[in-house]
Structures are given as C-alpha cells and as structure tokens.
Scaffold this motif. Sequence first.
Motif, short mmCIF file in Angstrom:
data_model
loop_
_atom_site.label_atom_id
_atom_site.label_comp_id
_atom_site.label_asym_id
_atom_site.label_seq_id
_atom_site.Cartn_x
_atom_site.Cartn_y
_atom_site.Cartn_z
N GLU A 1 0.83 -1.20 0.00
CA GLU A 1 0.00 0.00 0.00
C GLU A 1 0.87 1.26 0.00
O GLU A 1 0.56 2.24 -0.68
CB GLU A 1 -0.94 0.00 1.20
CG GLU A 1 -1.96 1.13 1.15
CD GLU A 1 -2.94 1.09 2.31
OE1 GLU A 1 -3.90 1.88 2.26
OE2 GLU A 1 -2.76 0.30 3.25
N PHE A 2 1.97 1.23 0.75
CA PHE A 2 2.85 2.40 0.76
C PHE A 2 3.42 2.67 -0.62
O PHE A 2 3.48 3.82 -1.06
CB PHE A 2 4.00 2.24 1.77
CG PHE A 2 4.97 3.37 1.66
CD1 PHE A 2 4.65 4.61 2.20
CD2 PHE A 2 6.16 3.24 0.96
CE1 PHE A 2 5.51 5.69 2.05
CE2 PHE A 2 7.03 4.30 0.81
CZ PHE A 2 6.70 5.54 1.36
N ALA B 1 7.94 4.91 7.52
CA ALA B 1 7.58 5.95 8.50
C ALA B 1 8.27 7.28 8.18
O ALA B 1 7.61 8.33 8.19
CB ALA B 1 7.93 5.48 9.91
N SER B 2 9.56 7.24 7.90
CA SER B 2 10.28 8.49 7.62
C SER B 2 9.82 9.09 6.29
O SER B 2 9.72 10.31 6.17
CB SER B 2 11.80 8.27 7.63
OG SER B 2 12.21 7.50 6.53
N SER B 3 9.53 8.25 5.31
CA SER B 3 9.04 8.76 4.02
C SER B 3 7.66 9.38 4.16
O SER B 3 7.37 10.42 3.55
CB SER B 3 8.99 7.64 2.99
OG SER B 3 10.30 7.23 2.65
N SER B 4 6.82 8.77 4.97
CA SER B 4 5.48 9.32 5.19
C SER B 4 5.56 10.70 5.83
O SER B 4 4.84 11.63 5.42
CB SER B 4 4.65 8.37 6.06
OG SER B 4 4.45 7.15 5.37
N LEU C 1 14.82 12.56 -0.37
CA LEU C 1 15.55 11.66 -1.28
C LEU C 1 16.86 11.21 -0.66
O LEU C 1 17.23 10.03 -0.75
CB LEU C 1 15.79 12.35 -2.62
CG LEU C 1 14.54 12.66 -3.43
CD1 LEU C 1 14.90 13.47 -4.67
CD2 LEU C 1 13.79 11.40 -3.79
N TRP C 2 17.56 12.13 -0.04
CA TRP C 2 18.83 11.79 0.60
C TRP C 2 18.61 10.76 1.70
O TRP C 2 19.35 9.78 1.81
CB TRP C 2 19.50 13.04 1.14
CG TRP C 2 20.83 12.76 1.77
CD1 TRP C 2 21.11 12.73 3.10
CD2 TRP C 2 22.03 12.43 1.10
NE1 TRP C 2 22.42 12.41 3.30
CE2 TRP C 2 23.02 12.22 2.09
CE3 TRP C 2 22.39 12.29 -0.24
CZ2 TRP C 2 24.33 11.88 1.77
CZ3 TRP C 2 23.69 11.95 -0.55
CH2 TRP C 2 24.65 11.75 0.45
N ASP C 3 17.60 10.98 2.52
CA ASP C 3 17.32 10.06 3.63
C ASP C 3 17.00 8.65 3.13
O ASP C 3 17.57 7.68 3.62
CB ASP C 3 16.14 10.60 4.46
CG ASP C 3 15.75 9.67 5.58
OD1 ASP C 3 16.60 9.42 6.48
OD2 ASP C 3 14.60 9.19 5.58
N VAL C 4 16.11 8.55 2.15
CA VAL C 4 15.72 7.23 1.65
C VAL C 4 16.92 6.54 1.00
O VAL C 4 17.18 5.36 1.24
CB VAL C 4 14.54 7.32 0.67
CG1 VAL C 4 14.25 5.96 0.04
CG2 VAL C 4 13.30 7.84 1.38
N GLU C 5 17.64 7.27 0.19
CA GLU C 5 18.81 6.66 -0.47
C GLU C 5 19.82 6.16 0.55
O GLU C 5 20.31 5.03 0.45
CB GLU C 5 19.48 7.66 -1.41
CG GLU C 5 20.70 7.06 -2.11
CD GLU C 5 21.44 8.03 -2.99
OE1 GLU C 5 22.33 7.57 -3.72
OE2 GLU C 5 21.17 9.26 -2.95
N GLN C 6 20.15 6.97 1.53
CA GLN C 6 21.15 6.57 2.52
C GLN C 6 20.67 5.35 3.33
O GLN C 6 21.45 4.45 3.61
CB GLN C 6 21.50 7.73 3.45
CG GLN C 6 22.27 8.83 2.75
CD GLN C 6 23.46 8.31 1.97
OE1 GLN C 6 24.35 7.68 2.52
NE2 GLN C 6 23.49 8.57 0.67
#
Length: 163
Positions: free
Chosen positions: A66-67, A122-125, A151-156
């Motif tokens: 779903e996410f 959670a962080s992406s939301s 983007l930086w957070d998800v990639e890392q």
Amino acid sequence: NRAVIASATPTLELAIDTRKATISNLFEVRRVIEPALAGLVAERASASVRRQISEIANRQASGIEEFRLIDREFHQAIAAACENPVLLDVYEQALASLFSSEEFASLLYDENNKDEVIDIIASSSKAHLNIAAAILAGNRAMTETAVSAHLWDVEQRMLERLK
C-alpha cells in the motif's frame, strides 16, 4: 624478480552489490530532477492541486504494498502539476525505472530488511507531509529543501542499512 612477486600476489575480487549501485544511480537522477520539479509545483500549482497532493500525503499505508502505491501516486501527482511536459516526461521515465526496478524491489522485500523498511516507510510518510506542507504554502525553497532531504534520507537508508 618482479614477475615472481606479481604472480605470487593473490588477485583481489571486490564484491559489489549491483542492487545498491542501481539504487544509487536511480536516486542520483531523482536528486537532480525532483527538487526543482517540486519547486515549480510550489510556484505554479492551483490551490485544488496543492490540496490533492496534501490529501495523498496524508494517507496512511498499512504495509509495503500500500505504501508503494501511495508513494508512487504522491510523486506522480507532484510531477503532473509542474506544468512542463518535457520535464514531466523525463521525470516519469526516471520514476518508472525506479518503481519497475527488480533491484529496488529485492531490497524492499528481503525478509532481513523488514524492520528497516518499516522505518523507511515511516520516515518517508513524514517527509511526504513536509513536502506537501511546503507546496501548500507555495514556498519553492522550502519545497526543494524538503524533497532533497527526503531523497537523501531514503537513499542513505537503502544503501547503508538494507542487506
């Protein structure tokens, strides 16, 4: 004799995770395009389009499937609102590459990564809420900053924490 030393030296083989190399390349493209694209949306989108983006950001996912649907809808809604068909086409190609990437999916669905993927969701939301708030405010700089941070957070997280 140098030849003897060279032939006696073992060959080193480096294990390269091609999945992570692909992720890095895809996110590099996104980091170049997405902040500016979203910044245009902050400046150009109508109030109703901004609200629609915010409504998508406020949806809560019950799991990875779903996410991923909400995530894609959120990013596509932003892209569609940029009012630049050339930029939209380039971005849609990059996003399609990411969402159809087997490498991307294999990291997200690996059982060893379950807890970290929950954290990424959670962080992406939260990041989506920040991006939507910046777009609602019509603040280009704040929008670009929020997108870049997301983007930086998800990639890392994907490169450093997923196995």
